[in-house]
Design an enzyme around this catalytic site. Structure first.
Site, short mmCIF file in Angstrom:
data_model
loop_
_atom_site.label_atom_id
_atom_site.label_comp_id
_atom_site.label_asym_id
_atom_site.label_seq_id
_atom_site.Cartn_x
_atom_site.Cartn_y
_atom_site.Cartn_z
N GLU A 256 13.60 -5.88 11.45
CA GLU A 256 14.30 -5.84 12.66
C GLU A 256 13.48 -4.94 13.76
O GLU A 256 14.44 -4.21 14.41
CB GLU A 256 15.80 -5.70 12.55
CG GLU A 256 16.32 -6.70 11.52
CD GLU A 256 17.61 -7.01 11.79
OE1 GLU A 256 18.22 -6.80 12.89
OE2 GLU A 256 18.29 -7.83 10.96
N1 CAA Z 1 17.00 -8.92 26.16
C1 CAA Z 1 16.64 -9.87 27.17
N2 CAA Z 1 15.55 -9.95 27.40
C2 CAA Z 1 14.63 -9.25 26.87
C3 CAA Z 1 15.10 -8.42 25.88
C4 CAA Z 1 16.15 -8.28 25.60
N3 CAA Z 1 16.49 -7.07 24.78
N4 CAA Z 1 13.82 -7.74 25.45
C5 CAA Z 1 12.70 -8.48 26.10
N5 CAA Z 1 13.24 -9.33 26.93
C6 CAA Z 1 12.52 -10.03 27.93
C7 CAA Z 1 11.90 -9.58 28.86
O1 CAA Z 1 12.60 -9.10 30.07
C8 CAA Z 1 10.63 -10.33 29.27
O2 CAA Z 1 11.01 -11.35 30.17
P1 CAA Z 1 10.43 -11.52 31.65
O3 CAA Z 1 9.03 -11.79 31.39
O4 CAA Z 1 11.27 -12.36 32.34
O5 CAA Z 1 10.47 -10.06 32.36
C9 CAA Z 1 10.31 -11.23 27.82
O6 CAA Z 1 11.61 -10.89 27.06
C10 CAA Z 1 9.36 -10.48 27.28
O7 CAA Z 1 9.33 -9.08 26.97
P2 CAA Z 1 8.34 -7.70 26.94
O8 CAA Z 1 7.25 -8.02 27.96
O9 CAA Z 1 9.12 -6.84 26.93
O10 CAA Z 1 7.53 -8.47 25.69
P3 CAA Z 1 6.72 -7.55 24.83
O11 CAA Z 1 5.61 -8.63 24.09
O12 CAA Z 1 5.92 -6.38 25.38
O13 CAA Z 1 7.39 -7.29 23.24
C11 CAA Z 1 8.89 -6.07 22.02
C12 CAA Z 1 8.73 -6.50 23.61
C13 CAA Z 1 10.37 -5.15 22.25
C14 CAA Z 1 8.01 -5.22 21.36
C15 CAA Z 1 9.37 -7.09 21.19
O14 CAA Z 1 8.23 -7.84 20.80
C16 CAA Z 1 9.96 -6.99 19.77
O15 CAA Z 1 11.21 -6.35 19.74
N6 CAA Z 1 9.11 -6.91 18.85
C17 CAA Z 1 9.67 -6.59 17.26
C18 CAA Z 1 10.18 -7.90 16.74
C19 CAA Z 1 11.19 -7.73 15.73
O16 CAA Z 1 11.98 -6.87 15.96
N7 CAA Z 1 11.12 -8.46 14.66
C20 CAA Z 1 12.25 -8.71 13.55
C21 CAA Z 1 12.01 -9.95 12.87
S1 CAA Z 1 13.83 -10.28 12.34
C22 CAA Z 1 14.00 -9.39 10.75
O17 CAA Z 1 13.27 -8.44 10.84
C23 CAA Z 1 15.21 -9.58 10.19
C24 CAA Z 1 15.26 -8.69 8.72
O18 CAA Z 1 14.33 -8.08 8.54
C25 CAA Z 1 16.47 -8.69 8.09
P1 FAD Z 2 2.95 -4.74 12.42
O1 FAD Z 2 3.54 -5.56 13.70
O2 FAD Z 2 1.35 -5.46 12.05
O3 FAD Z 2 2.57 -3.62 12.50
C1 FAD Z 2 2.08 -2.56 11.56
C2 FAD Z 2 2.21 -1.01 11.95
O4 FAD Z 2 1.54 -1.01 13.54
C3 FAD Z 2 3.45 -0.60 12.04
O5 FAD Z 2 3.75 0.84 11.96
C4 FAD Z 2 4.12 -0.71 13.51
O6 FAD Z 2 5.11 -0.11 13.94
C5 FAD Z 2 2.87 -0.62 14.39
N1 FAD Z 2 2.66 -1.07 15.62
C6 FAD Z 2 2.45 -2.33 15.94
N2 FAD Z 2 2.27 -2.39 17.31
C7 FAD Z 2 2.79 -1.25 17.87
C8 FAD Z 2 2.58 -1.00 19.21
N3 FAD Z 2 2.61 -1.62 20.15
N4 FAD Z 2 2.60 0.66 19.35
C9 FAD Z 2 2.70 1.45 18.08
N5 FAD Z 2 2.99 1.21 16.92
C10 FAD Z 2 2.73 -0.32 16.68
N6 FAD Z 2 11.27 -11.09 9.74
C11 FAD Z 2 11.73 -11.97 10.43
O7 FAD Z 2 11.51 -12.79 11.36
N7 FAD Z 2 12.98 -12.61 9.51
C12 FAD Z 2 13.50 -11.89 8.38
O8 FAD Z 2 14.45 -12.18 7.76
C13 FAD Z 2 12.49 -10.76 7.89
N8 FAD Z 2 12.94 -10.00 6.79
C14 FAD Z 2 12.23 -9.05 6.36
C15 FAD Z 2 12.28 -8.54 5.02
C16 FAD Z 2 11.46 -7.78 4.53
C17 FAD Z 2 11.51 -7.19 3.23
C18 FAD Z 2 10.25 -7.04 5.27
C19 FAD Z 2 9.40 -6.38 4.73
C20 FAD Z 2 10.22 -7.76 6.63
C21 FAD Z 2 11.01 -8.44 7.00
N9 FAD Z 2 10.67 -9.41 8.53
C22 FAD Z 2 11.33 -10.31 8.65
C23 FAD Z 2 9.56 -8.93 8.92
C24 FAD Z 2 9.64 -7.60 9.85
O9 FAD Z 2 10.61 -7.89 10.67
C25 FAD Z 2 8.33 -7.22 10.41
O10 FAD Z 2 7.55 -6.71 9.19
C26 FAD Z 2 8.16 -6.36 11.20
O11 FAD Z 2 8.81 -6.57 12.27
C27 FAD Z 2 6.74 -5.43 11.42
O12 FAD Z 2 5.96 -6.58 11.42
P2 FAD Z 2 4.48 -6.57 10.79
O13 FAD Z 2 4.79 -6.31 9.23
O14 FAD Z 2 3.71 -7.49 11.08
O15 FAD Z 2 3.69 -5.33 10.98
#
Ligand code: CAA
Ligand code: FAD
Length: 380
Positions: A363
């Site tokens: 997340e």
């Molecule tokens: N609310 C509304 N809009 C938002 C927003 C928010 N919180 N955050 C960004 N946006 C909008 C921006 O305003 C922008 O819109 P405009 O072009 O209209 O201005 C657009 O989205 C793009 O935003 P950014 O330019 O900030 O995008 P970015 O490429 O720089 O990325 C980031 C931003 C915060 C790094 C985002 O990519 C991010 O959160 N990355 C992490 C992904 C992540 O959390 N993955 C989790 C997967 S789910 C999971 O992990 C579940 C699990 O494990 C259990």
């Molecule tokens: P990368 O994005 O390749 O990052 C590698 C390293 O580089 C990290 O330390 C990161 O912080 C760093 N890094 C990358 N970009 C930057 C930057 N701009 N500045 C500084 N540091 C940076 N995803 C889903 O969509 N749904 C799920 O249900 C879900 N469940 C998950 C469950 C598990 C057990 C795991 C391991 C992952 C899960 N994920 C899920 C994926 C998870 O959200 C991603 O692993 C996470 O967002 C990081 O992405 P990545 O693994 O590609 O790492």
């Protein structure tokens, strides 16, 4: 300002604590070893209302607030973080996403079943080449008139093997960047949808994590969530709430490890006294207690912000960043306080230490939380 829980919140917390002790604790080591979380335990969580905690009762949910949600998450996570991630994804990513942005038809068809635990949900954003950099995703959904044609790969998907409903984020117009992304509801039986093998993980091993493949999946138009092009903002808003849940998970992992360490330190003797009487151990306990209390305040503040209708992008990111660090550091200390016993499975702290690590990764990694926080404070 009131730092006390209401009687209702105490009852909810105690119900979750009781469930965790009676239903999750037995078998938690086995589930970690076998990497299997039984369906009937998910059903029991559904029966107690834990799968749709914040969902409106008219859609089958418990109708509780975010404070209740984090209390439940903390209690489940003290014992079994694999159980709590199943709950967290279903509640704050899938149910919330559908309730906040779905159509009435989508809510009737999917949310009513997800909120009761009859269905389990998954949230699919990450891809092999687009994790943190979520706008770079390659999964495509091409508009074919009355349906979208979905192709691509999602990886790391929690509940990937057990879900009935998958919320999938895909690119519909790559020239529009983040504005060309949409979110779709995919059913497990749709033709062309394949579930890859389960990942063999360091922690939260009871929770199943899979790669998913979409090969020419025909997704009906009515399965798109929200306005055309709103999928990235949908994902970001939904994740802001999800991060509160993961912060609460990290809090539970830290608090669970602390409680075990405190108890052990009062029983284990060395050099003629209980080890808690050695200042080196007592100070570790003091640090744990202080940091966990600070962590709890950040989690509660983020939950309160959400309940009050305040913007919670920053408070949820701060909570996740800080609490996951506390969880990682103090689970290591809990193992240390247990000495050799900390290194074996029967004492539970080694599992909590392994489970803590994921809270700094999923997340949004800790580095991504710092991007969210810094961008917002600089903008202000
Ligand atoms: N609310 C509304 N809009 C938002 C927003 C928010 N919180 N955050 C960004 N946006 C909008 C921006 O305003 C922008 O819109 P405009 O072009 O209209 O201005 C657009 O989205 C793009 O935003 P950014 O330019 O900030 O995008 P970015 O490429 O720089 O990325 C980031 C931003 C915060 C790094 C985002 O990519 C991010 O959160 N990355 C992490 C992904 C992540 O959390 N993955 C989790 C997967 S789910 C999971 O992990 C579940 C699990 O494990 C259990
Ligand atoms: P990368 O994005 O390749 O990052 C590698 C390293 O580089 C990290 O330390 C990161 O912080 C760093 N890094 C990358 N970009 C930057 C930057 N701009 N500045 C500084 N540091 C940076 N995803 C889903 O969509 N749904 C799920 O249900 C879900 N469940 C998950 C469950 C598990 C057990 C795991 C391991 C992952 C899960 N994920 C899920 C994926 C998870 O959200 C991603 O692993 C996470 O967002 C990081 O992405 P990545 O693994 O590609 O790492």
């Amino acid at each position: 300002m009131n730092f006390h829980l209401s009687e209702e919140h105490i009852m909810i917390r105690d119900a979750a604590r009781d469930f965790a002790q009676t239903e999750l604790l037995p078998g938690v080591i086995e589930r970690d070893e076998t990497q299997h979380f039984p369906k009937d335990l998910v059903k029991k969580m559904g029966d107690l209302g834990f799968m749709g905690i914040m969902v409106d009762p008219k859609y089958g949910g418990s109708g509780l607030d975010t404070i209740s949600y984090v209390l439940i998450m903390e209690e489940l996570s003290k014992i079994d973080a694999s159980a709590s991630v199943i709950v967290s994804v279903n509640n704050s990513l899938v149910c919330y996403g559908l309730e906040a942005y779905g159509t009435e038809t989508q809510k009737q068809k999917y949310l009513t079943k997800l909120a009761t635990g009859e269905f389990v949900g998954a949230f699919c954003l990450s891809e092999p080449e687009a994790g943190s950099d979520a706008t770079s995703q390659k999964t495509s959904a091409i508009d074919k008139g009355d349906y979208y044609l979905l192709n691509g790969t999602k990886n790391w998907i929690t509940n990937g093997g057990r879900a009935d409903v998958y919320l999938v984020i895909a690119q519909t117009d790559k020239h529009k960047g983040s504005h060309g992304i949409n979110a779709f509801i995919i059913e497990k039986d749709m033709e062309g949808f394949h579930i890859g093998p389960k990942e063999n993980k360091l922690g939260i091993r009871g929770s199943d994590t899979h790669t998913l493949q979409f090969n020419d999946v025909k997704v009906p138009k009515e399965n798109r969530i929200g306005e055309d092009g709103s999928g990235f903002r949908f994902a970001m808003k939904t994740l802001s709430g999800g991060r509160i849940g993961i912060a609460a998970q990290a809090l539970g992992i830290a608090a669970g490890a602390y409680e075990l360490a405190l108890k052990y330190s009062k029983e284990r003797k060395a050099f003629g006294t209980e080890i808690c009487n050695h200042q080196a151990i007592a100070f570790k306990l003091a640090d744990m207690y202080t940091d966990i209390e600070a962590a709890r305040h950040l989690v509660m503040k983020a939950a309160w912000d959400k309940d009050q209708g305040n913007n919670y992008d920053v408070s949820s990111a701060m909570a996740k960043l800080y609490v996951s660090k506390v969880a990682m550091e103090h689970t290591v200390e809990a193992v240390q306080i247990h000495g050799g016993n900390g290194f074996v499975k029967d004492y539970h702290v080694e599992r909590l230490m392994r489970d803590a690590k994921i809270t700094q990764i999923y997340e949004g990694t800790s580095e991504i939380q710092k991007i969210v926080i810094s961008r917002n404070i600089i903008k202000e």
